[in-house]
Design a protein around this motif. Structure first.
Motif, PDB file in Angstrom:
ATOM      1  N   ALA A 225     -40.118 -32.032  37.474  1.00 27.76           N
ATOM      2  CA  ALA A 225     -38.653 -31.746  38.029  1.00 27.76           C
ATOM      3  C   ALA A 225     -38.376 -31.793  39.534  1.00 27.76           C
ATOM      4  O   ALA A 225     -37.490 -32.364  39.899  1.00 27.76           O
ATOM      5  N   GLU A 226     -39.386 -31.393  40.151  1.00 32.87           N
ATOM      6  CA  GLU A 226     -39.346 -31.349  41.743  1.00 32.87           C
ATOM      7  C   GLU A 226     -39.678 -32.745  42.145  1.00 32.87           C
ATOM      8  O   GLU A 226     -39.004 -32.882  43.314  1.00 32.87           O
TER       9      GLU A 226
ATOM     10  N   PHE B 221     -42.394 -45.669  46.582  1.00 33.97           N
ATOM     11  CA  PHE B 221     -43.931 -45.114  47.008  1.00 33.97           C
ATOM     12  C   PHE B 221     -44.112 -43.718  46.205  1.00 33.97           C
ATOM     13  O   PHE B 221     -45.200 -43.520  45.555  1.00 33.97           O
ATOM     14  N   ALA B 222     -43.078 -42.918  46.127  1.00 33.22           N
ATOM     15  CA  ALA B 222     -43.276 -41.764  45.280  1.00 33.22           C
ATOM     16  C   ALA B 222     -43.458 -41.989  43.751  1.00 33.22           C
ATOM     17  O   ALA B 222     -44.331 -41.506  43.211  1.00 33.22           O
ATOM     18  N   ILE B 223     -42.627 -43.071  43.228  1.00 30.78           N
ATOM     19  CA  ILE B 223     -42.745 -43.178  41.860  1.00 30.78           C
ATOM     20  C   ILE B 223     -44.097 -43.852  41.667  1.00 30.78           C
ATOM     21  O   ILE B 223     -44.630 -43.434  40.703  1.00 30.78           O
ATOM     22  N   ILE B 224     -44.554 -44.659  42.455  1.00 28.62           N
ATOM     23  CA  ILE B 224     -45.784 -45.475  42.329  1.00 28.62           C
ATOM     24  C   ILE B 224     -46.918 -44.235  42.536  1.00 28.62           C
ATOM     25  O   ILE B 224     -47.969 -44.403  41.656  1.00 28.62           O
ATOM     26  N   ALA B 225     -46.704 -43.386  43.447  1.00 29.93           N
ATOM     27  CA  ALA B 225     -47.869 -42.497  43.625  1.00 29.93           C
ATOM     28  C   ALA B 225     -47.920 -41.513  42.263  1.00 29.93           C
ATOM     29  O   ALA B 225     -48.952 -41.103  41.854  1.00 29.93           O
ATOM     30  N   THR B 226     -46.818 -41.138  41.668  1.00 31.75           N
ATOM     31  CA  THR B 226     -46.723 -40.527  40.465  1.00 31.75           C
ATOM     32  C   THR B 226     -47.336 -41.074  39.231  1.00 31.75           C
ATOM     33  O   THR B 226     -48.089 -40.825  38.610  1.00 31.75           O
ATOM     34  N   GLY B 227     -47.104 -42.451  39.392  1.00 34.62           N
ATOM     35  CA  GLY B 227     -47.631 -43.556  38.169  1.00 34.62           C
ATOM     36  C   GLY B 227     -49.413 -43.372  38.540  1.00 34.62           C
ATOM     37  O   GLY B 227     -49.985 -43.423  37.300  1.00 34.62           O
ATOM     38  N   LEU B 228     -49.748 -43.545  39.645  1.00 33.01           N
ATOM     39  CA  LEU B 228     -51.098 -43.432  39.762  1.00 33.01           C
ATOM     40  C   LEU B 228     -51.594 -42.115  39.367  1.00 33.01           C
ATOM     41  O   LEU B 228     -52.884 -42.155  38.752  1.00 33.01           O
ATOM     42  N   GLN B 229     -51.256 -41.125  39.717  1.00 31.75           N
ATOM     43  CA  GLN B 229     -51.726 -39.851  39.412  1.00 31.75           C
ATOM     44  C   GLN B 229     -51.682 -39.636  37.896  1.00 31.75           C
ATOM     45  O   GLN B 229     -52.616 -39.363  37.289  1.00 31.75           O
ATOM     46  N   ASN B 230     -50.535 -40.117  37.261  1.00 31.42           N
ATOM     47  CA  ASN B 230     -50.626 -40.147  35.561  1.00 31.42           C
ATOM     48  C   ASN B 230     -51.654 -40.946  34.910  1.00 31.42           C
ATOM     49  O   ASN B 230     -52.250 -40.686  34.174  1.00 31.42           O
TER      50      ASN B 230
END
Length: 98
Positions: free
Chosen positions: A7-8, A56-65
């Motif tokens: 959510a954050e 970049f935030a979306i991609i970073a989240t994708g990488l983390q997932n």
């Protein structure tokens, strides 16, 4: 690959996108009003940075997932193929922002 964000994180990305939306609307208004070129370009650059940061935030989240998913995998050949496909897709997304 589905986007799953906390959510954050989601709030931060949406805020950046809204900021960019406002900046782009401001740029359009500035152009229509015949404002100074330097001012227009400055605002356009700010909007571009906001969009880049959201991407970049979306991609970073994708990488983390993806990393979390890979750690849960069983190491089979199918997992390796999936990992390669996912890596290629993420690389393409990352390069689209570069």
């Amino acid at each position: 690959m589905q986007l799953e964000m906390a959510a954050e994180e989601l709030k931060t990305v949406v805020n950046r996108l809204r900021r960019a939306q406002g900046q782009i609307a401001g740029v359009i208004k500035m152009i229509e009003e015949g404002r100074d070129c330097e001012e227009v370009v400055t605002q356009l650059a700010a909007a571009s940075r906001a969009l880049d940061r959201a991407g970049f935030a979306i991609i970073a989240t994708g990488l983390q997932n993806c990393l979390a998913d890979l750690q849960e995998g069983d190491g089979s050949a199918e997992t390796a193929v999936d990992r390669d496909r996912t890596r290629a897709r993420l690389e393409k997304l990352f390069l689209s922002l570069a």
